[in-house]
Structures are given as structure tokens and as C-alpha cells.
Design a protein around this motif. Structure first.
Motif, mmCIF file in Angstrom:
data_model
loop_
_atom_site.group_PDB
_atom_site.id
_atom_site.type_symbol
_atom_site.label_atom_id
_atom_site.label_comp_id
_atom_site.label_asym_id
_atom_site.label_seq_id
_atom_site.Cartn_x
_atom_site.Cartn_y
_atom_site.Cartn_z
ATOM 1 N N GLU A 1 11.419 -0.854 9.994
ATOM 2 C CA GLU A 1 10.303 -0.160 9.351
ATOM 3 C C GLU A 1 10.845 0.817 8.321
ATOM 4 O O GLU A 1 12.046 1.142 8.318
ATOM 5 C CB GLU A 1 9.490 0.622 10.405
ATOM 6 C CG GLU A 1 8.757 -0.294 11.382
ATOM 7 C CD GLU A 1 8.196 0.431 12.601
ATOM 8 O OE1 GLU A 1 7.075 0.098 12.987
ATOM 9 O OE2 GLU A 1 8.888 1.309 13.159
ATOM 10 N N LYS B 1 -4.467 -7.206 4.710
ATOM 11 C CA LYS B 1 -3.302 -7.245 5.603
ATOM 12 C C LYS B 1 -2.863 -8.687 5.754
ATOM 13 O O LYS B 1 -3.704 -9.608 5.808
ATOM 14 C CB LYS B 1 -3.644 -6.656 6.958
ATOM 15 C CG LYS B 1 -3.702 -5.149 6.915
ATOM 16 C CD LYS B 1 -3.793 -4.552 8.299
ATOM 17 C CE LYS B 1 -3.644 -3.043 8.196
ATOM 18 N NZ LYS B 1 -4.299 -2.337 9.244
ATOM 19 N N TYR C 1 2.331 -3.418 12.679
ATOM 20 C CA TYR C 1 1.591 -2.833 11.547
ATOM 21 C C TYR C 1 0.180 -3.393 11.436
ATOM 22 O O TYR C 1 -0.787 -2.653 11.304
ATOM 23 C CB TYR C 1 2.359 -3.067 10.237
ATOM 24 C CG TYR C 1 1.630 -2.502 9.046
ATOM 25 C CD1 TYR C 1 1.584 -1.121 8.822
ATOM 26 C CD2 TYR C 1 0.927 -3.335 8.171
ATOM 27 C CE1 TYR C 1 0.868 -0.580 7.757
ATOM 28 C CE2 TYR C 1 0.216 -2.812 7.108
ATOM 29 C CZ TYR C 1 0.193 -1.438 6.902
ATOM 30 O OH TYR C 1 -0.515 -0.917 5.844
ATOM 31 N N LYS D 1 5.736 -3.936 4.972
ATOM 32 C CA LYS D 1 5.748 -2.733 5.820
ATOM 33 C C LYS D 1 6.713 -2.846 6.988
ATOM 34 O O LYS D 1 7.317 -1.857 7.385
ATOM 35 C CB LYS D 1 4.340 -2.466 6.375
ATOM 36 C CG LYS D 1 3.271 -2.360 5.317
ATOM 37 C CD LYS D 1 3.445 -1.115 4.471
ATOM 38 C CE LYS D 1 2.286 -0.981 3.487
ATOM 39 N NZ LYS D 1 2.426 0.158 2.600
ATOM 40 N N THR D 2 6.782 -4.035 7.596
ATOM 41 C CA THR D 2 7.751 -4.219 8.686
ATOM 42 C C THR D 2 8.421 -5.584 8.549
ATOM 43 O O THR D 2 7.833 -6.522 8.005
ATOM 44 C CB THR D 2 7.095 -4.180 10.090
ATOM 45 O OG1 THR D 2 6.272 -5.333 10.233
ATOM 46 C CG2 THR D 2 6.278 -2.944 10.328
#
Ligand SMILES: Cc1cc2nc3c(=O)[nH]c(=O)nc-3n(C[C@H](O)[C@H](O)[C@H](O)COP(=O)(O)O)c2cc1C
Length: 493
Positions: free
Chosen positions: A133, A212, A256, A304-305
Motif C-alpha cells: 500500500e 473502483k 481497498y 491503491k494496493t
């Protein structure tokens, strides 16, 4: 002539669990090639093309290790589906078949009355071995290839599955969409108009909302296969895979996104697309074998991850001039969906559907029927070319009689050359669903396509008035085979 079919519907349980087990089985089948030291920079993609293009369905799956600049064990896998045996293994079907179309028949049979099975959420899984992360996020931790010589960027996602969620329901869609790498924290995602992920994405954007998304690039081959298949709107590939497997797919919740991620996946990247944020995407060697698409601005993913398991395997499918390592994958799954659509429209006596590898795949579809009424052949052509599984980027749709094996290109060409009249037996569909992937696309991204009726004219067939075929009768075949078995065994006929 078409021979008797051997393959029925398998009642067998899936013979493997997850990508690593699948690889072991493929190794035991003698279809896995392990190579060390090949570079991510154009070499892996080129080697795959060279081993696949003229292999006639015999190319191995290729596991590359010790990629220069990367630790041992950070591997890539190419060519998962370049043999029918491996497709059959993946779908839990018998590995032996007589005609190629028998596997579509078996898959189609398996899908009849199949219940969907929802995934099961578990707390732990190998995909959570490593979770990166913040500053630690870097997708170039993996040996992401530059696939083709004229590509300008490395592509993390090819043989991947991109998970999006319908904004108005619990439907998670999984689609194989390519992902360019801009830098360690930014990747592209090219989703063509009309694809489910694109409809999800555009709906969020229209509402001014972020999207997302999870990109999984290393997973159970069944999930990859279904992600690249034209399943109906609203059906999650997870539920479908659970149905085929006969048990739920185990998933963990992404830290996330909260999205379900296969618990045994190799690599998964979570991120977000933001309305209005775009970057030029491409050039990339396309599945039709050309650099046909323009480089255009497209939405990208802010990563994001990054999740990965120990010794991760990045799955790849660059695609190239036929025959490529995705022709069978797209062809078989697509053909089974066209078959389903024909039956759903009430069309009788569909005996086979095959998307030809050299087309590639959905560009050249042949349907085999037993003619039942005048106009039957034309009925079949129009539905096959316009149902959702057949509509995207088709070009040739051909219908043949029951004595022609639709998966044998020589037999199909014979029918097209002897039972077809160019004035009476062609229909043209104009302004059909296409995209910039087609080098012949028309303004507005449409294409035109051709429907060929290569069946014996119905009335002449009915009255037995068509010329008699020169062939060896089944009785004489059987007699000679019994008497001269060693000769026929040697020449494998
Ligand atoms: C290796 C591979 C790469 C693909 N890349 C893309 C792509 O970049 N964009 C796209 O829209 N479809 C791509 N496809 C085709 C889609 O995966 C396929 O149309 C699938 O049905 C899409 O899922 P959906 O129907 O749920 O949208 C690719 C297929 C394969 C096998």
C-alpha cells in the motif's frame, strides 16, 4: 465427412484446483514448457508467437522463469489455451475428442440446466501473502512484458480479469481487458464499447462518480476463460465458474475496494478510475493481427494496493497474427454461447458451431445444421450473426449441412465451393457492432459482414435431387479398418 461423435457430456468433477494445480496437470500431460532466462522486453511475446503460429493446436503452455532483472520465482505464463486438451481440462470435460467441435458440444451440454453457484467469502488466502500500500505500490515489481516489437509500453493485463461492480446491483463482472503500464502506480484499462465493464464504468462516470476496479493477472484458468467469454448481462463469471466447478469459488475481500478477489490468485491490483482523467493508450498489437487502433486518450487506473502470493505467476496473452494462443479460448467459449442463443430463439437441429482459429475466432463462424424447413439456413445465419455472442466484430458467418464437420476448414471450404451460389446465397449485414480493433472498420466504428448459406438448396435436398457425393460408405470403411487395422492405425485415420 463428419464422423460419429465420441464426446458426451462429462459428469466428472473438475480435475484440478487453481492455476498451480492446473500447471501440474498440464506438465503431466506433457504440454508444459519451462524456459529460463528469456527477457521481458519483446522476447517472451515473440517466442510465444513463434511456438504457436503454425503449431496446429499442439503448442505448449510456456512458463518463463529467471527473467533478467527479476528474482527467481517471479514468473510469467503464456499460451494457456493453445491446445484443445488444455481447454477441456479447464472446463472439466473429457480430454479426448474426435472432431474439434465435439468439445463445444460437450461444453454446451454441460451448460444445460447448470445452476449458478455464488462465491464463498473466506478470511485468508495466498493472494494476501503480500499486500503493498501507499509508497510501496509498484506494479513493475513483476516482470511485466513488452509483448510485441512495435508496442511502446509494457502491458500488465492481457490474460487477466478486470472486476467491476454494477452501480445498481450486486453484479460483479469479470472481463479480460488489457492494461498498459504508465508507471508503477498508474495503469490503463482499454474496455471496448458495449462490453459489460465499459457499461459499468460509463454509468459511474455519467453520474460523476469514481469507478473502483480490481485487475487480477494470475488466476484459475477457468476464471480467465469465462472472463474472456460473452456471458449474458447480469451474470457474474464467479457464479458461472462455481456452476461449472460444482462448488463455490473462494474469494477474499479486497482491502481497498471490498470487491471479491479469488483467494488463490497470483497477483491482484486494486484501484480507481476518476471521471475526466485520461492518458493516451496504445499502440498495442491487436487480436486481429494488426496495429489497427489509434492511440487515443482513455481513462486510467490509479493503483491503491498490490496483492500477490509467494513466487507469483503473471499470466499473459499478447495475441498476434493467427494462429494465436487465444483463438481456441475465444472460439470455443464464444461458439457455445452462439449455440445457446440459436436454441433460445427456438431454432431446431443445431449440430455444431465452430469459430475458426485462423479467422481469428469469432471473425469466421460456421454452424452445422440438419435442414428442417425452407429458410432454416437463413434463419440460423441471421441469429448467429446478431446474437450478443456472435455480434461483436464478426465478419463471416457460414451455415453448412449435417454431413459437413463445421470445425474442419477443408470440409467447410468444399461446401462453400460446391453448394453455394454467389447470387442467391449471400446476405450482408451493414453497420454492425465493431471497434477500432478491426482494420476494416467504417466511420463510427461499424463494420459490414457477410452471411453465407453453403447448404444444399432445401428443395433439392428434400427431393434427393442434389448430386451424389463421392465417398466411402460407413460399411466399407468399417470393413477395411477391421481388415487392415495396422495400416489405418499407423496413419491415424
Ligand atoms: C487475451 C485477451 C485480451 C482481451 N483484451 C480486451 C481488451 O483490451 N478490451 C476489451 O474490451 N476486450 C478484450 N478482450 C475480449 C473480452 O475479454 C471479451 O469480449 C469478454 O467477453 C468481455 O467480457 P464482458 O462480456 O463481461 O464485457 C480480450 C480477450 C482476451 C482473450
Amino acid at each position: 465427412m463428419a464422423r460419429a461423435e465420441k464426446v458426451g457430456v462429462s459428469q466428472a468433477k473438475m480435475a484440478y484446483r487453481g492455476l498451480r494445480d492446473w500447471l501440474e496437470q498440464v506438465d503431466r500431460m506433457g504440454e508444459l514448457l519451462r524456459v529460463s532466462g528469456v527477457h521481458w522486453d519483446r522476447e517472451m511475446g515473440a517466442m510465444t508467437q513463434m511456438l504457436t503460429e503454425s503449431s496446429k493446436g499442439m503448442a505448449p503452455a510456456i512458463l518463463f522463469d529467471e527473467v533478467p532483472g527479476y528474482p527467481q520465482g517471479f514468473r510469467t505464463l503464456y499460451g494457456q489455451f493453445s491446445s484443445i486438451k488444455r481447454v477441456a481440462l479447464t472446463l472439466g470435460l473429457p480430454l479426448e475428442y474426435e472432431r474439434k467441435v465435439d468439445i463445444v458440444k460437450a461444453y454446451h451440454g454441460r451448460m444445460q440446466n447448470m445452476a449458478l453457484v455464488k462465491p464463498k467469502v473466506v478470511k485468508q488466502g495466498p493472494i494476501l501473502d503480500h499486500v503493498l500500500e501507499g509508497d510501496k505500490v509498484d506494479v513493475l515489481k513483476f516482470p511485466v512484458p513488452l509483448h510485441h516489437e512495435l508496442d511502446k509500453s509494457r502491458y500488465l493485463g492481457t490474460a487477466d480479469l478486470v472486476i467491476t461492480k454494477d452501480p445498481d446491483s450486486d453484479w460483479y463482472n469479470l472481463g479480460a481487458y488489457r492494461c498498459q503500464v504508465y508507471d508503477g502506480k498508474t495503469i490503463g484499462c482499454q474496455i471496448t464499447e458495449g462490453k459489460h465493464g465499459r457499461i459499468h464504468r460509463d454509468t459511474y462516470f455519467e453520474r460523476g462518480q469514481n469507478v473502483k476496479v480490481v485487475v487480477v493477472c494470475g488466476q484459475d484458468p477457468l476464471l480467465y476463460m469465462l472472463s474472456a467469454s460473452p456471458l449474458p448481462k447480469g451474470v457474474s463469471e464467479y457464479d458461472f465458474a462455481g456452476g461449472i466447478r460444482g462448488e463455490p469459488i473462494e474469494v477474499v475481500q479486497g482491502p481497498y475496494t471490498g470487491f471479491p478477489i479469488p483467494a488463490d490468485a497470483e497477483i491482484a491490483v486494486e484501484g480507481e478510475m476518476i471521471p475526466g482523467q485520461v492518458k493516451p493508450e496504445g499502440p498495442f498489437g491487436e487480436w486481429m493481427g494488426y496495429y489497427s487502433d489509434d492511440v487515443v486518450p482513455r481513462p486510467y487506473i490509479n493503483v491503491k494496493t498490490v496483492l500477490y502470493r509467494d513466487h507469483p505467476i503473471l499470466t499473459c496473452a499478447p495475441q498476434h497474427k493467427p494462429v494465436d494462443e487465444t483463438g481456441l479460448l475465444k472460439g470455443i467459449a464464444g461458439a457455445a454461447e452462439i449455440w445457446k442463443a440459436l436454441e433460445a430463439c427456438g431454432l431446431p437441429d443445431i449440430l455444431g458451431v465452430w469459430n475458426h482459429e485462423g479467422g481469428p475466432a469469432t471473425r469466421f463462424t460456421v454452424i452445422q445444421i440438419r435442414q428442417r424447413y425452407p429458410g432454416h439456413a437463413r434463419n440460423v445465419l441471421h441469429v448467429a450473426a446478431n446474437c450478443s455472442a456472435g455480434a461483436y466484430n464478426g465478419k463471416w458467418t457460414v451455415v453448412v449441412d449435417d454431413d459437413i464437420d463445421c470445425s474442419d476448414i477443408d470440409q467447410v471450404l468444399w461446401a462453400m465451393s460446391t453448394r453455394f451460389d454467389p447470387v442467391a446465397d449471400i446476405d450482408v449485414v451493414q453497420k454492425a457492432w465493431s471497434s477500432g480493433r478491426d482494420p476494416m472498420y467504417l466511420p463510427g466504428n461499424f463494420n459490414n459482414r457477410i452471411l453465407i448459406d453453403a447448404c444444399i438448396p432445401y428443395d433439392r435436398k428434400l427431393k434427393g435431387k442434389f448430386s451424389t457425393v463421392v465417398d466411402v460408405s460407413p460399411e466399407l470403411r468399417a470393413k477395411l479398418k477391421a481388415k487392415w487395422s495396422s495400416i489405418f492405425a499407423k496413419y491415424a485415420v
